[in-house]
Structures are given as structure tokens and as C-alpha cells.
Design an enzyme around this catalytic site. Structure first.
Site, PDB file in Angstrom:
ATOM      1  N   ARG A  57      22.877  38.402 -42.555  1.00 24.58           N
ATOM      2  CA  ARG A  57      23.974  38.395 -43.235  1.00 24.58           C
ATOM      3  C   ARG A  57      24.040  39.176 -44.651  1.00 24.58           C
ATOM      4  NH1 ARG A  57      24.817  35.819 -38.703  1.00 24.58           N
ATOM      5  NH2 ARG A  57      25.405  36.493 -37.082  1.00 24.58           N
TER       6      ARG A  57
ATOM      7  N   ASP B 245      19.510  40.239 -37.176  1.00 21.14           N
ATOM      8  CA  ASP B 245      20.522  39.684 -36.458  1.00 21.14           C
ATOM      9  C   ASP B 245      21.278  41.364 -36.540  1.00 21.14           C
ATOM     10  OD1 ASP B 245      23.230  38.854 -35.899  1.00 21.14           O
ATOM     11  OD2 ASP B 245      22.240  37.214 -36.468  1.00 21.14           O
TER      12      ASP B 245
ATOM     13  N   HIS C  92      22.059  39.928 -30.213  1.00 21.50           N
ATOM     14  CA  HIS C  92      22.613  40.466 -31.827  1.00 21.50           C
ATOM     15  C   HIS C  92      21.797  41.382 -32.147  1.00 21.50           C
ATOM     16  CE1 HIS C  92      25.573  37.807 -33.027  1.00 21.50           C
ATOM     17  NE2 HIS C  92      24.548  36.575 -31.800  1.00 21.50           N
TER      18      HIS C  92
ATOM     19  N   ASP D 113      21.172  34.011 -28.252  1.00 18.19           N
ATOM     20  CA  ASP D 113      22.481  33.228 -28.478  1.00 18.19           C
ATOM     21  C   ASP D 113      23.508  33.990 -28.419  1.00 18.19           C
ATOM     22  OD1 ASP D 113      21.788  33.866 -31.295  1.00 18.19           O
ATOM     23  OD2 ASP D 113      23.349  33.080 -31.564  1.00 18.19           O
ATOM     24  N   GLU D 114      25.335  34.122 -27.980  1.00 20.56           N
ATOM     25  CA  GLU D 114      25.616  35.082 -27.987  1.00 20.56           C
ATOM     26  C   GLU D 114      25.302  35.790 -27.226  1.00 20.56           C
ATOM     27  OE1 GLU D 114      28.472  33.034 -31.253  1.00 20.56           O
ATOM     28  OE2 GLU D 114      26.343  34.841 -32.285  1.00 20.56           O
TER      29      GLU D 114
ATOM     30  N   TYR E 137      26.324  22.616 -39.350  1.00 20.35           N
ATOM     31  CA  TYR E 137      26.213  23.666 -39.104  1.00 20.35           C
ATOM     32  C   TYR E 137      27.060  23.572 -41.103  1.00 20.35           C
ATOM     33  CZ  TYR E 137      25.423  26.944 -35.796  1.00 20.35           C
ATOM     34  OH  TYR E 137      25.024  27.541 -34.630  1.00 20.35           O
ATOM     35  N   PHE E 138      26.162  23.897 -42.123  1.00 16.75           N
ATOM     36  CA  PHE E 138      26.489  23.825 -43.440  1.00 16.75           C
ATOM     37  C   PHE E 138      27.155  24.850 -44.100  1.00 16.75           C
ATOM     38  CE2 PHE E 138      22.807  20.458 -44.030  1.00 16.75           C
ATOM     39  CZ  PHE E 138      23.255  19.920 -43.199  1.00 16.75           C
ATOM     40  N   ASP E 139      27.514  25.612 -43.055  1.00 19.46           N
ATOM     41  CA  ASP E 139      28.327  26.899 -44.291  1.00 19.46           C
ATOM     42  C   ASP E 139      29.970  26.470 -43.799  1.00 19.46           C
ATOM     43  OD1 ASP E 139      28.473  27.703 -40.983  1.00 19.46           O
ATOM     44  OD2 ASP E 139      28.178  28.571 -40.441  1.00 19.46           O
TER      45      ASP E 139
ATOM     46  N   THR F 184      25.071  33.472 -43.175  1.00 24.42           N
ATOM     47  CA  THR F 184      25.408  33.868 -44.850  1.00 24.42           C
ATOM     48  C   THR F 184      26.733  34.332 -44.812  1.00 24.42           C
ATOM     49  OG1 THR F 184      23.688  34.567 -44.761  1.00 24.42           O
ATOM     50  CG2 THR F 184      23.572  32.693 -45.647  1.00 24.42           C
ATOM     51  N   GLU F 185      27.296  34.642 -43.920  1.00 24.31           N
ATOM     52  CA  GLU F 185      28.910  36.048 -43.680  1.00 24.31           C
ATOM     53  C   GLU F 185      29.163  35.270 -44.407  1.00 24.31           C
ATOM     54  OE1 GLU F 185      27.794  33.981 -41.396  1.00 24.31           O
ATOM     55  OE2 GLU F 185      28.408  34.717 -39.350  1.00 24.31           O
TER      56      GLU F 185
HETATM   57  C1  ACM Z   1      25.041  29.905 -33.676  1.00 22.08           C
HETATM   58  O1  ACM Z   1      25.481  29.750 -34.752  1.00 22.08           O
HETATM   59  N1  ACM Z   1      25.299  31.612 -33.087  1.00 22.08           N
HETATM   60  C2  ACM Z   1      23.948  29.906 -33.390  1.00 22.08           C
END
Ligand code: ACM
Ligand code: ZN
Length: 766
Positions: free
Chosen positions: A174, A203, A274, A336-337, A428-430, A479-480
Site C-alpha cells: 500500500r 498486494d 489481492h 485472505d479476502e 492491528y497496529f494500523d 499501510t493504507e
Molecule cells: C488482513 O488483514 N486482510 C489479513
């Protein structure tokens, strides 16, 4: 064995026990007092008498074995903290020297330090030299005196971690961060004895690792044609080309840099989802015949790898190079996703489902991961993936990284698979780490340091046998919304420091009060090390809470304990002002200013926040039309909590109705004279949040629809900006009935298919 009940207590025993206990307490007390600063806290410290003087004339023993690298690593820190370096000497001096010695009988991450008056001797397991260095530099720094040298109390330290996976992740897709920063990130991790760096290299928004066989992955896939500015929901995208990647030479250099610091790098190559950046370079591996671009926006995209045969050749040839570059036992394959949209209509994917006897697309995802696992296993390595790899059946040897809560980790451990815990709630440190309205934009959530410190990676749902599959935990830095290296540090630190103690130190020795005092000492240490650490533990956090007499009160809190002083007269608070001891009640609108004070000095940011107070403050709300379950606003309390919300998280603080009118009654508690009502709402049409079409107020001395009298609204209610103000004459009532018309009802035209939200913030009645 003798029965315990044979023991008879007498006065002499009692005295001896008490005496023993007192000595025991004193020893522990001195150990804590003398060394209150080490993070993570070592398993065992025993103080002895005397001091070791550390200065520029201290030498490093190079006589027994080659410890040049250790000396270099140690000196790199000493240089920053003291401005000098120490010399290696061969043969060793008879006094004031430091010696390191590998000892294969110790566990790989175990080390022992013996500090005597003339020497510091260190024994370390084969992966523990860096751990001993990290402890040593903290001992040197925190015992530094005004002359710039240190007197280290003599002691012995015996130390070994509780968990074997102590990880931090970094998303470089990101936003991209240069080699120099990746090394610094590794330095930060090693300084706090973490041992795993999960490098999220691919990604949708950019492919960041050079693959010799597929050069377009980086010549095309590493670049996107624009990036999001600000929040996702504002949908502003620039047109600036953005990208970057790591060459294989750079990767080898970083892997070796990390290995010297006992950091294993787990590379992540995302699949099957992704993968837009890869498909932009090699569209032939998608399900549909199309042209793709590396994504400019954040999110989850329908175009994923197709399960046709040639995709597996592509993936394996990439992984072949990845396995050669990274010595790691684990390769992260994402997982994921993964939307199944394309697979559902792709002839190749549907054929695959038939030919492999699979039930559905979930099993197709499992098939994908199993095939990749077979390949990775053939290289002598294992796969780890996000918890979606459980869907459709886990690959036989796969480890699971549990991110959507802990359920995936629990399920995997029950199936006897290794697990790394990384739930969004704690890891999740974001997420925001302080009040969102005063913080730079983050993705959402609220994960303050104290919450990270409270995390226990081992779910209580597991049996003793199953618990053994929990390898440890990992903090994730997506890091979005993190665009600079300095911001990565601010988001990661000090949460990584809290996680490091959670993972290293036995749970019974973890205590927030004690830790936060040590963390306080570390802030200066971090500054000298050039590390940007968030000071959020000193922030005063506020909350409006329901109080007695149907009012609200303002609760203040800081993570670091100290004294909070406040004012409501506009002055900046000092220790001469009001000391916060209990939630604050207001009797008029006021601006609250508050700050945390440690030792009479104001520490951290000044909180400055206006609280509104009116007849409706904290009053009971009865919904006639219940709000959406997504925006319940604490059963109406948010409408009257005195706070006009702001900041990125504003929506979550509002009360919302979707495709329906908002309708509720406020009980003012007694008959009041009403002159003015202000209704505050959100106006965000891009996101289907509309201003009210109209508002109808009704008044009554009794509760209930049929009793409503004294209706005095006008159809031409003035709607302006983000609030409505309506004035009244000769209006006396206890119950105020409010109906906010959703514009959908009236403008039911072609766009009626879209949702139409009303999000209300506050109702002030004066
Ligand atoms: C994730 O946060 N999509 C693994
Ligand atoms: Zn397909």
C-alpha cells in the site's frame, strides 16, 4: 512423601518464616528498584554487591572466539547512546571487559549475563546474542550518570522467552518503504527481542519483490497510476505514479542484516486474492480476458488468480525464487479476502471443480492452497496463511495466522495445526491508539498500548494439549493510511514494545502499572535511538457517560497513571486547578481543558473539548422508530451526550436510520419552557447520508402519541450546514417528540434504489 498435615506451626517457625519472607521481599524490592527499566522484563535478575564501571575504556574480549559481529552490533547502539565505541582486545584485559560466549547447551534464545566488578560475562544460545546485546544496552543507558559513563550494579540475569513466534508485520505494498527503513524496522524489532518480521511484499496496490523469471511483476506490477488521498469514503484519488520494489540483491542484504539480529523474515506472496498488481503485469493468469491495473484504491477486488493449470506453473516459479531468497521455515501465502465471483462463472475454474470432485468455490480455494503447500513442502518449507485458509479444509501441514478474531486460531489449534495469533482487536497496529479526532487518519478501530499489553495470545477455550499449538503472536502494520517511515514508527512504537513483553515475559510478571512506568523511562531512550514513538499513553481520553438525575458526566482517563488537572474557564490547566477525581458534571456549555501531570509537570497533549449542556443533556430517549443496528448510538444517549462529534470516526458516534424516518421522544424530566431546538446531523451525500428532508417537533406534558399537543413546527424549518435550529414561543412541555423525515420518502425517484441514511449527532433543547 510425608503428609503436609504433620507439620505443626509454632511461634519459632512463624518467626523464621516471617523473617525469611521479609528478606525475600527486600531482595525482590531491590532487584526491581535497581533495574526498573528493562523491557521486556527478564525472567530472573539477582543483584549482588558492587558495580561494574562502563566507559570508553571498557574493552570487548575477542580472545576466545570470533565475536566481531557481536562487537559491531553492540557498538552500533553504544555509539548512539554514548557517542563512543568500545575496542575489541586480544588477549583479554584482566579487568573492565565484556565477554560473549556461545553455549550450545542453552536453549537457542536463552542467554545469561553475569555482571561482576571487573567483568561482564555473557553466555548465549545460538540465536540469543542479540537478546543479550539488547539487555546490555538498556543496562548501560539506564545506569548512565552525568559524566556520560555508567555504573552497572553487579547482578546475574537469566533469561529466555515464553513464546517462540514474536512477530511484527509490515505492508510495503500500500505504501513502499526503502531498504534503509526496512533495516531500521528490523533494528527496532531486535531492540525489543522480537524474532520474526512478516514482510507483506505483494498486494493489489503493488508487487514489491523482483522475480527474475517474471520481470514485468516489478517493471509493471510495482507501479500504480494514483493513490487515495485522505479517507476511503471521500474517494479522492491523485494521478501521481507511485511504486517501488526490492531487488533480489537488496533482499539478500536485508535477510542477512536481519539474521545477524536474530530476526527471521517471513515473506508473504499473496494468493489467490489481492493479486491485481500481478495481474496487471500478467493478465493471462486471471479468469477473464481483460486489462488490469495495480489498484489505486484500498479494498478487496474481484479479479483474483484463475485456477487453470498455467497459474500454478507461474506461482511455483515465483515461489521457487522466493524460497531460495529467504531461509525462513515458513512462507506466507496470504489466502485472505478472496471473492469467488470470477471463479463462479469461469469455465476453467468450473472445470477444475468438476475434475477434482470439489463441492464449491470454497473447496476450490482450499485446493489452490493445498497445491501450493505441496510445492512449498517439496522445498523443505512450510506454509502459513491468514485464517481464511481454514475454509474448505485446511492444507495438511499449514500454520494459521488468526486475524478475524481468535476463532480461526482456536479452530486450527483444535485440528493440531500451528497458530500465530494476530487478532484485529489487539494486534492491528494500523488502528487508532488515542482519541481519533486528535490523531492523524487511521484505518479505524481503537487499540491503545494498554489494550495490547492486556493481550493473552493463548485462548482459554483450548485444552492444555491444544495450547501448545499457539506459537505466539504478531502485530500488523497495514499501510493504507501510513505513508511515511516516521508514521510507521509512530504506529508501531510503543505498541510493539507492549507486545514484546506480552510474548517474552511470563504472564504472572506482567503488570500494566509497572510496565507503563518502564515505558515512560524508555521514551527518552527511544528518542536518542532516533525512533519516533507515539506519546499516546499520556493523552487524556474523554468520554461522556450517563450520570444520575438523567444527565451526563465527563469521564477522563489516561493510560499512564498520573494526576489529571482540568479547567472549564478557558485557562490552560496547572496543578493549581481542579484535580480530576470523579466524572465531571456541567451545568452550562463549557470548554474543558485537561492535561496529565507527572511530578508537577504537564506531560503529553492538552485536551481541549467543548461540551454542550442544555435541557436535553443526558435525558431519556424513547425510540418510536428504532435506529439501525449499526448506528444505535447507545440507545439514544449519543443524541444527548453533549458532544458534537468530529474526526474520522464520526459516523460510529451517530445514531442512524436507513430508508426510514428518525422518530423518538425525549423526556426532559419535568415541564420546561422551550425556546429553541438544535438538531445536528451528518451530510455526506457521496456516502448516502443525507440532511433531513424536514423535521416535525411536537410537545406534550404527558408521554405517548395520542397525548401529543402543542404542535408548533413549521414546514419551512430552516436546514443549514450540518444543523437545524427551530425557535418556539410560549412552549411548555416535558415530552418532546421529534420526527426527522428521511428524504427518500419524498424524493422517491430513479435513485431510490440507493440507501438513504439519516445520521443524527446531537439534539440540544434550550
Ligand atoms: C488482513 O488483514 N486482510 C489479513
Ligand atoms: Zn478461472
Amino acid at each position: 512423601m510425608e503428609k503436609l498435615s504433620n507439620y505443626t506451626f509454632n511461634r519459632a517457625n512463624g518467626f523464621r518464616l516471617k523473617y525469611f519472607f521479609l528478606v525475600f521481599l527486600l531482595l525482590n524490592f531491590f532487584a526491581l528498584v535497581a533495574q526498573p527499566f528493562l523491557i521486556p522484563q527478564p525472567q530472573k535478575i539477582e543483584l549482588t554487591s558492587g558495580y561494574f564501571p562502563f566507559s570508553a575504556s571498557t574493552t570487548f574480549d575477542l580472545s576466545n572466539n570470533e565475536e566481531n559481529q557481536t562487537l559491531e552490533l553492540l557498538n552500533s547502539k553504544i555509539k548512539l547512546l554514548f557517542g563512543f565505541e568500545i575496542n575489541g582486545s586480544k588477549p583479554k584485559f584482566s579487568e573492565n571487559f565484556i565477554s560473549f560466549q556461545l553455549n550450545n547447551e542453552l536453549q537457542p534464545e536463552e542467554y545469561k549475563i553475569k555482571i561482576a566488578e571487573k567483568s561482564i560475562s555473557i553466555l548465549y544460545g545460538k540465536k540469543a546474542a542479540q537478546h543479550a546485546i539488547s539487555t546490555l544496552v538498556q543496562l548501560f543507558y539506564f545506569n548512565k550518570n552525568s559524566t556520560g559513563a555508567s555504573k552497572i550494579p553487579c547482578m546475574s540475569v537469566e533469561d529466555v522467552p515464553v513464546f517462540k513466534w514474536r512477530g511484527m508485520h509490515l505492508d510495503v505494498s500500500r505504501h513502499f518503504f526503502p531498504v534503509t527503513f526496512i533495516k531500521k524496522y528490523i533494528d527496532i524489532l531486535s531492540l525489543y527481542k522480537m524474532n520474526s518480521f512478516h514482510w507483506h511484499l505483494t498486494d493489489d496496490q503493488g508487487w514489491r519483490i523482483e522475480i527474475k523469471k517474471y520481470p514485468k511483476l516489478t517493471s509493471i506490477g510495482a507501479w500504480r497510476k494514483g493513490s487515495m488521498l485522505g479517507r476511503y469514503r471521500d474517494h479522492n484519488i491523485d494521478t501521481v505514479s507511485y511504486g517501488g520494489f526490492y531487488t533480489q540483491d537488496e533482499i539478500r542484504e536485508i535477510v542477512s542484516y536481519a539474521a545477524a539480529r536474530n530476526i527471521n523474515i517471513v515473506p508473504e506472496i499473496e494468493m489467490p486474492g489481492h493479486s491485481l498488481a500481478a495481474l496487471s503485469a500478467y493478465p493471462e493468469f486471471a479468469c477473464i480476458d481483460s486489462v488490469f491495473e495495480a489498484a489505486k484504491t484500498w479494498g478487496v477486488f474481484d479479479d483474483v488468480y484463475c485456477t487453470k493449470e498455467k497459474t500454478f506453473v507461474f506461482m511455483e516459479e515465483i515461489l521457487e525464487e522466493v524460497c531460495t531468497l529467504f531461509p525462513s521455515e515458513f512462507i506466507h501465502i496470504g489466502g485472505d479476502e478472496v471473492p469467488k465471483t470470477r471463479w463462479k462463472t469461469c469455465p476453467n475454474c468450473q472445470n477444475r471443480i468438476k475434475s477434482e470432485g470439489l463441492k464449491n468455490e470454497e473447496e476450490l480455494q482450499s485446493y489452490f492452497i493445498r497445491r501450493i503447500e505441496k510445492f512449498i513442502n517439496s522445498k523443505g518449507k512450510k506454509i502459513i496463511g491468514w485464517d481464511e485458509i481454514l475454509e474448505g479444509g485446511l492444507a495438511p501441514n499449514a500454520a494459521v495466522m488468526s486475524w478475524r478474531g481468535t476463532e480461526g486460531g482456536i479452530a486450527a489449534a483444535k485440528q493440531k495445526h500451528n497458530v500465530v495469533m494476530s487478532p484485529g482487536s489487539h494486534c492491528y497496529f494500523d488502528h487508532y491508539q488515542s482519541t481519533p479526532e486528535f490523531e492523524p487518519i487511521a484505518i479505524g478501530g481503537f487499540t491503545p498500548v494498554q489494550k495490547v499489553y492486556a493481550y493473552d495470545p493463548v485462548p482459554t477455550e483450548l485444552s492444555a494439549e491444544e495450547k501448545k499449538f499457539i506459537l505466539g503472536a504478531q502485530g500488523n502494520v497495514w499501510t493504507e493510511y501510513i505513508t511515511t517511515a516516521s508514521d510507521v514508527e509512530r504506529m508501531a512504537v510503543p505498541r510493539v514494545i507492549a507486545l514484546s513483553e506480552v510474548l517474552w515475559t511470563p504472564k504472572q510478571n506482567c503488570d500494566w502499572e509497572n510496565f507503563s512506568n518502564r515505558l515512560h523511562e524508555h521514551q527518552q531512550f527511544l528518542k536518542i535511538m532516533g525512533i519516533n514513538s507515539s506519546s499516546s499513553i499520556y493523552d487524556v481520553l474523554y468520554k461522556s457517560i450517563p450520570s444520575d438525575n438523567n444527565d451526563y458526566a465527563i469521564e477522563l482517563q489516561s493510560q499512564k497513571s498520573g494526576k489529571i488537572y482540568y479547567t472549564i474557564n478557558g485557562k490552560n490547566p496547572t496543578t493549581d486547578d481542579q484535580l480530576y477525581t470523579k466524572p465531571i458534571k456541567l451545568n452550562a456549555t463549557a470548554t474543558l481543558k485537561a492535561a496529565l501531570f507527572l511530578e508537577n509537570d504537564s506531560t503529553g497533549k492538552l485536551l481541549e473539548k467543548k461540551f454542550y449542556h442544555s435541557l436535553s443533556s443526558g435525558k431519556k430517549i424513547t425510540f418510536i422508530e428504532p435506529p439501525s443496528s449499526y448506528y444505535k448510538g447507545e440507545n439514544g444517549f449519543h443524541l444527548v451526550n453533549g458532544i458534537l462529534e468530529s474526526g474520522a470516526e464520526i459516523r460510529n458516534k451517530c445514531t442512524g436510520w436507513c430508508n426510514a424516518d428518525a422518530e423518538f421522544e425525549i423526556d426532559l424530566g419535568k415541564i420546561c419552557s422551550i425556546k429553541k431546538i438544535s438538531v445536528y446531523y451528518l451530510n455526506d451525500k457521496k456516502n448516502e447520508i443525507f440532511p433531513p428532508q424536514n423535521i416535525i417537533f411536537s410537545f406534550s406534558k404527558k408521554s405517548g402519541g395520542t397525548e401529543l399537543k402543542n404542535i408548533s413546527h413549521s414546514n419551512s424549518v430552516h436546514i443549514n450546514g450540518d444543523h437545524v435550529i427551530e425557535e418556539f414561543e410560549n412552549c411548555k412541555a416535558r415530552f418532546v417528540h421529534v420526527r426527522v423525515l428521511n428524504p427518500k420518502r419524498i424524493t422517491n425517484n430513479n435513485s431510490a434504489k440507493k440507501d438513504c441514511w439519516i445520521l443524527l449527532d446531537e439534539i440540544h433543547i434550550e
